[in-house]
Design a protein around this motif. Structure first.
Motif, PDB file in Angstrom:
ATOM      1  N   MET A   1     -48.039  -3.816   4.921  1.00  0.00           N
ATOM      2  CA  MET A   1     -48.008  -4.380   3.566  1.00  0.00           C
ATOM      3  C   MET A   1     -47.380  -3.361   2.611  1.00  0.00           C
ATOM      4  O   MET A   1     -47.759  -2.189   2.634  1.00  0.00           O
ATOM      5  CB  MET A   1     -49.430  -4.722   3.107  1.00  0.00           C
ATOM      6  CG  MET A   1     -49.476  -5.517   1.809  1.00  0.00           C
ATOM      7  SD  MET A   1     -51.167  -5.874   1.272  1.00  0.00           S
ATOM      8  CE  MET A   1     -51.706  -7.029   2.498  1.00  0.00           C
ATOM      9  N   ASN A   2     -46.398  -3.796   1.792  1.00  0.00           N
ATOM     10  CA  ASN A   2     -45.775  -2.839   0.890  1.00  0.00           C
ATOM     11  C   ASN A   2     -46.622  -2.633  -0.368  1.00  0.00           C
ATOM     12  O   ASN A   2     -47.632  -3.313  -0.578  1.00  0.00           O
ATOM     13  CB  ASN A   2     -44.339  -3.244   0.550  1.00  0.00           C
ATOM     14  CG  ASN A   2     -44.256  -4.551  -0.218  1.00  0.00           C
ATOM     15  OD1 ASN A   2     -45.180  -4.934  -0.927  1.00  0.00           O
ATOM     16  ND2 ASN A   2     -43.145  -5.245  -0.081  1.00  0.00           N
ATOM     17  N   ASP A   5     -47.229  -5.611  -2.703  1.00  0.00           N
ATOM     18  CA  ASP A   5     -48.165  -6.586  -2.118  1.00  0.00           C
ATOM     19  C   ASP A   5     -49.609  -6.128  -2.286  1.00  0.00           C
ATOM     20  O   ASP A   5     -50.505  -6.937  -2.556  1.00  0.00           O
ATOM     21  CB  ASP A   5     -47.862  -6.794  -0.630  1.00  0.00           C
ATOM     22  CG  ASP A   5     -46.561  -7.535  -0.400  1.00  0.00           C
ATOM     23  OD1 ASP A   5     -46.092  -8.211  -1.333  1.00  0.00           O
ATOM     24  OD2 ASP A   5     -46.009  -7.450   0.717  1.00  0.00           O
ATOM     25  N   ASN A 511     -41.191  -0.763   1.904  1.00  0.00           N
ATOM     26  CA  ASN A 511     -40.736  -2.160   1.868  1.00  0.00           C
ATOM     27  C   ASN A 511     -39.952  -2.558   3.120  1.00  0.00           C
ATOM     28  O   ASN A 511     -39.610  -3.723   3.300  1.00  0.00           O
ATOM     29  CB  ASN A 511     -39.855  -2.363   0.622  1.00  0.00           C
ATOM     30  CG  ASN A 511     -39.907  -3.777   0.103  1.00  0.00           C
ATOM     31  OD1 ASN A 511     -40.865  -4.500   0.349  1.00  0.00           O
ATOM     32  ND2 ASN A 511     -38.874  -4.194  -0.592  1.00  0.00           N
ATOM     33  N   LYS A 513     -40.537  -3.025   6.365  1.00  0.00           N
ATOM     34  CA  LYS A 513     -41.028  -4.080   7.270  1.00  0.00           C
ATOM     35  C   LYS A 513     -41.060  -5.445   6.592  1.00  0.00           C
ATOM     36  O   LYS A 513     -40.826  -6.473   7.239  1.00  0.00           O
ATOM     37  CB  LYS A 513     -42.403  -3.709   7.826  1.00  0.00           C
ATOM     38  CG  LYS A 513     -42.316  -2.509   8.769  1.00  0.00           C
ATOM     39  CD  LYS A 513     -43.511  -2.370   9.678  1.00  0.00           C
ATOM     40  CE  LYS A 513     -43.252  -1.261  10.691  1.00  0.00           C
ATOM     41  NZ  LYS A 513     -44.330  -1.137  11.684  1.00  0.00           N
ATOM     42  N   THR A 514     -41.334  -5.448   5.306  1.00  0.00           N
ATOM     43  CA  THR A 514     -41.294  -6.717   4.562  1.00  0.00           C
ATOM     44  C   THR A 514     -39.884  -7.291   4.562  1.00  0.00           C
ATOM     45  O   THR A 514     -39.687  -8.497   4.755  1.00  0.00           O
ATOM     46  CB  THR A 514     -41.767  -6.502   3.109  1.00  0.00           C
ATOM     47  OG1 THR A 514     -43.082  -5.961   3.131  1.00  0.00           O
ATOM     48  CG2 THR A 514     -41.754  -7.805   2.324  1.00  0.00           C
ATOM     49  N   ILE A 515     -38.895  -6.430   4.364  1.00  0.00           N
ATOM     50  CA  ILE A 515     -37.495  -6.862   4.368  1.00  0.00           C
ATOM     51  C   ILE A 515     -37.116  -7.423   5.742  1.00  0.00           C
ATOM     52  O   ILE A 515     -36.450  -8.452   5.844  1.00  0.00           O
ATOM     53  CB  ILE A 515     -36.551  -5.701   3.979  1.00  0.00           C
ATOM     54  CG1 ILE A 515     -36.759  -5.302   2.519  1.00  0.00           C
ATOM     55  CG2 ILE A 515     -35.093  -6.054   4.242  1.00  0.00           C
ATOM     56  CD1 ILE A 515     -36.379  -6.370   1.512  1.00  0.00           C
ATOM     57  N   GLU A 517     -39.087  -8.802   7.931  1.00  0.00           N
ATOM     58  CA  GLU A 517     -39.734 -10.117   8.073  1.00  0.00           C
ATOM     59  C   GLU A 517     -38.965 -11.196   7.307  1.00  0.00           C
ATOM     60  O   GLU A 517     -38.746 -12.300   7.815  1.00  0.00           O
ATOM     61  CB  GLU A 517     -41.177 -10.061   7.556  1.00  0.00           C
ATOM     62  CG  GLU A 517     -42.140  -9.356   8.470  1.00  0.00           C
ATOM     63  CD  GLU A 517     -42.408 -10.123   9.767  1.00  0.00           C
ATOM     64  OE1 GLU A 517     -42.241 -11.350   9.796  1.00  0.00           O
ATOM     65  OE2 GLU A 517     -42.759  -9.474  10.773  1.00  0.00           O
ATOM     66  N   ARG A 518     -38.559 -10.851   6.082  1.00  0.00           N
ATOM     67  CA  ARG A 518     -37.804 -11.832   5.276  1.00  0.00           C
ATOM     68  C   ARG A 518     -36.457 -12.145   5.909  1.00  0.00           C
ATOM     69  O   ARG A 518     -36.017 -13.300   5.929  1.00  0.00           O
ATOM     70  CB  ARG A 518     -37.591 -11.283   3.860  1.00  0.00           C
ATOM     71  CG  ARG A 518     -38.845 -11.285   3.006  1.00  0.00           C
ATOM     72  CD  ARG A 518     -38.554 -10.672   1.639  1.00  0.00           C
ATOM     73  NE  ARG A 518     -39.766 -10.467   0.869  1.00  0.00           N
ATOM     74  CZ  ARG A 518     -39.858  -9.678  -0.198  1.00  0.00           C
ATOM     75  NH1 ARG A 518     -38.786  -9.003  -0.604  1.00  0.00           N
ATOM     76  NH2 ARG A 518     -40.991  -9.556  -0.856  1.00  0.00           N
ATOM     77  N   TYR A 531     -30.778  -4.017   1.379  1.00  0.00           N
ATOM     78  CA  TYR A 531     -31.944  -3.123   1.314  1.00  0.00           C
ATOM     79  C   TYR A 531     -31.522  -1.682   1.596  1.00  0.00           C
ATOM     80  O   TYR A 531     -31.895  -0.753   0.866  1.00  0.00           O
ATOM     81  CB  TYR A 531     -33.008  -3.566   2.327  1.00  0.00           C
ATOM     82  CG  TYR A 531     -34.019  -2.476   2.623  1.00  0.00           C
ATOM     83  CD1 TYR A 531     -35.034  -2.177   1.719  1.00  0.00           C
ATOM     84  CD2 TYR A 531     -33.938  -1.709   3.794  1.00  0.00           C
ATOM     85  CE1 TYR A 531     -35.945  -1.152   1.977  1.00  0.00           C
ATOM     86  CE2 TYR A 531     -34.844  -0.693   4.057  1.00  0.00           C
ATOM     87  CZ  TYR A 531     -35.845  -0.419   3.148  1.00  0.00           C
ATOM     88  OH  TYR A 531     -36.732   0.606   3.385  1.00  0.00           O
TER      89      TYR A 531
END
Length: 588
Positions: A1-2, A5, A511, A513-515, A517-518, A531
């Motif tokens: 989680m970034n 978040d 960020n 891992k969030t990127i 996933e997106r 990114y």
């Protein structure tokens, strides 16, 4: 989680505690104003529900956030915008957490097949294939990083009238020459005979038109076309001589393709051949007729009526019983799900085939295949070059090998102009030119949203400034130089007071891992490309805004922290570029 978040989660908890409101998601933004604070919370959505002014809501929320959580040390409210300052220790803990979690991948326990490339064996790969291959390969890499098992596949269109045209032209005009005797790459060799067929075919049409035959009729009556059609029939009937020539010419093409794929840096786990799959769909057609899902016209042709789906009627078998592309694609899709335990199949194909895939998915759904809902067409826009930039066959198609060579030459010219690689060996220099040149090509192609049409300018792509591959590779090389000069070894450092540049860098690193996933969800490498560009810009700001250069700092926690930050940034750059199929170099 970034980090954002985490703040949003804590914010939701506080809103529930203070106002007893559920599912209220306030927007959290990085604070770019001159007011103190790391993040800004937009309070206006609460105004209507609480019937209070935004300033008082901001103060209440700020007091509650600092009292009920251990994240924030202070806040201020400006015109209803709540600016919060996050405790230094939180950033320190986050950096430690992302460092420890860097290599971990949360497995999804699902398998995705990504199809890309899928060329014809009558001509070399071209500019369109480059975008296709880079996009498909990158999507596969991103899905792997997001935790999916991935099967990279292609189906080669190795049969049909277009193949017979090259074969017939070689028989008539080749005089027994081969790629080896002419020192020509195999796919280009065969492609030249496809062009030769077209040249002679057009001459025959012109001669027939001069004799008073209409152009449409002349196209059908031209002797070369009749011979090519006869060759196709002979192939389908298993004629030994035709099949032998077909196998040999295709082997030349595959050898050429493999050279192109190797230089481009893409590969495949499975390869299917249309010559093995083109009859698969015929059984499905019969099954559809038996169930009344499909219908047959008086001439014997078989169709699917999709007018109730807002589409049209689609031909699936010609009156002579021969299949069309749709028939083959139906059979291939069914075969793939039979042979593989896959949960999703992604077709990487240009947007001129949008309608084809709409129809394909609808027919499979009508035939009762529940997995038809798991099919996805990754549709992308065409790519063009500025006129006059590249030589091309027939003035229309840009050859993939020519383009890659131009990128290598451009990178070599730039590097020699800068003169920073003289101390490297010849082999190291050549490797650097290749990595930078191909990296420029790949980054420029992938930083654009796949759906958009794009204009590719080779010279612009190799610029060492701005949103380009070389700019990102250069920052990576700069960090390697820094770490080398500092004789860097990872050591844990005690908490130091972080400045705004270090905090921003940590937020971006968090960020990653969030990127991913997106990007996996959107099937868009552009999210990763942009990114890593933001990450590089942030690192350069961090690097340039130190009052004392990192290497010259006294040994201690501050120097170790900044070196650790630099090291993790380099690793994240390398990993992000890897998702785009791009390599790194230690010197530029």
């Amino acid at each position: 989680m970034n980090i954002k978040d985490i703040i949003e989660e804590k914010l939701s908890e506080v809103i529930l505690n203070v106002y007893q409101l559920k599912e209220i998601n306030l927007e959290v933004q990085e604070n770019k104003t001159e007011y103190e604070g790391d993040f800004t919370i937009v309070t206006f959505p609460l105004v209507k529900q609480l019937k209070k002014n935004p300033e008082s809501i901001g103060v209440e929320l700020g007091e509650s956030l600092t009292a009920q959580t251990d994240l924030f040390e202070s806040f201020n409210v400006i015109k209803g915008f709540l600016n919060v300052k996050v405790k230094n220790q939180f950033f320190v803990d986050q950096f430690k957490s992302i460092s420890e979690d860097f290599s971990n991948i949360d497995k999804k326990n699902a398998t995705v097949m990504v199809e890309y490339s899928s060329p014809n064996t009558n001509k070399p790969l071209h500019l369109g294939h480059i975008r296709n291959n880079l996009l498909g390969f990158s999507v596969a890499q991103i899905l792997k990083e997001a935790g999916y098992d991935v099967i990279k596949s292609q189906i080669i269109n190795d049969r049909g009238i277009h193949i017979c045209k090259s074969m017939l032209a070689w028989e008539k005009f080749g005089n027994g020459e081969t790629p080896e005797t002419t020192h020509t790459k195999g796919d280009k060799f065969v492609g030249n005979y496809y062009v030769e067929f077209d040249k002679n075919y057009k001459k025959e049409i012109s001669d027939l038109v001069e004799r008073g035959i209409g152009e449409d009729q002349a196209k059908k009556e031209a002797p070369l076309m009749k011979e090519a059609q006869k060759m196709l029939q002979d192939w389908e009937n298993g004629d030994e001589k035709v099949r032998s020539l077909w196998a040999e010419m295709n082997s030349w093409v595959y050898k050429g393709f493999n050279e192109t794929y190797k230089r481009l840096g893409v590969d495949f786990d499975q390869v299917q051949y249309e010559s093995n799959t083109y009859i698969l769909g015929k059984d499905l057609i019969q099954e559809g007729l038996d169930k009344g899902i499909l219908y047959q016209k008086e001439d014997g042709s078989v169709w699917c009526d999709l007018t109730d789906e807002g589409l049209d009627q689609k031909l699936l078998l010609r009156s002579d019983g021969t299949s069309v592309y749709m028939t083959q694609d139906l059979g291939t899709a069914v075969e793939r799900f039979k042979q593989n335990d896959i949960q999703k199949l992604i077709y990487t194909v240009g947007n001129e085939q949008d309608y084809h895939f709409q129809v394909l998915f609808k027919i499979l759904k009508k035939l009762g295949y529940a997995w038809a809902d798991q099919l996805f067409h990754l549709s992308y826009g065409m790519v063009e070059l500025p006129e006059g930039k590249m030589k091309s066959r027939e003035g229309t198609v840009v050859d993939a090998d020519d383009l890659m060579q131009e990128m290598y030459e451009t990178a070599k010219s730039k590097a020699q102009e800068l003169g920073k690689l003289e101390t490297l060996s010849d082999q190291e220099r050549e490797s650097s030119y290749e990595t930078v040149g191909l990296g420029a090509l790949k980054y420029f192609m992938l930083k654009v949203d796949p759906k958009k049409k794009m204009l590719f300018n080779p010279a612009d792509s190799v610029d060492f400034n701005g949103n380009t591959g070389p700019f990102i590779q250069y920052t990576y090389a700069r960090i390697q130089s820094l770490l080398s000069k500092a004789n860097y070894e990872y050591k844990e450092a005690s908490a130091v007071e972080l400045n705004e540049f270090e905090k921003e860098l940590i937020m971006l690193l968090a960020n990653y891992k969030t990127i991913v996933e997106r990007a996996a969800e959107a099937l868009s490498p552009a999210l990763v490309a942009n990114y890593v560009y933001d990450l590089v810009k942030s690192y350069n700001s961090f690097y340039q805004n130190q009052s004392t250069p990192i290497v010259k700092l006294e040994e201690g926690d501050l120097k170790q922290t900044r070196l650790n930050l630099s090291d993790l940034t380099a690793k994240t750059i390398k990993k992000s570029l890897g998702l785009l199929g791009i390599g790194t170099v230690n010197r530029m």
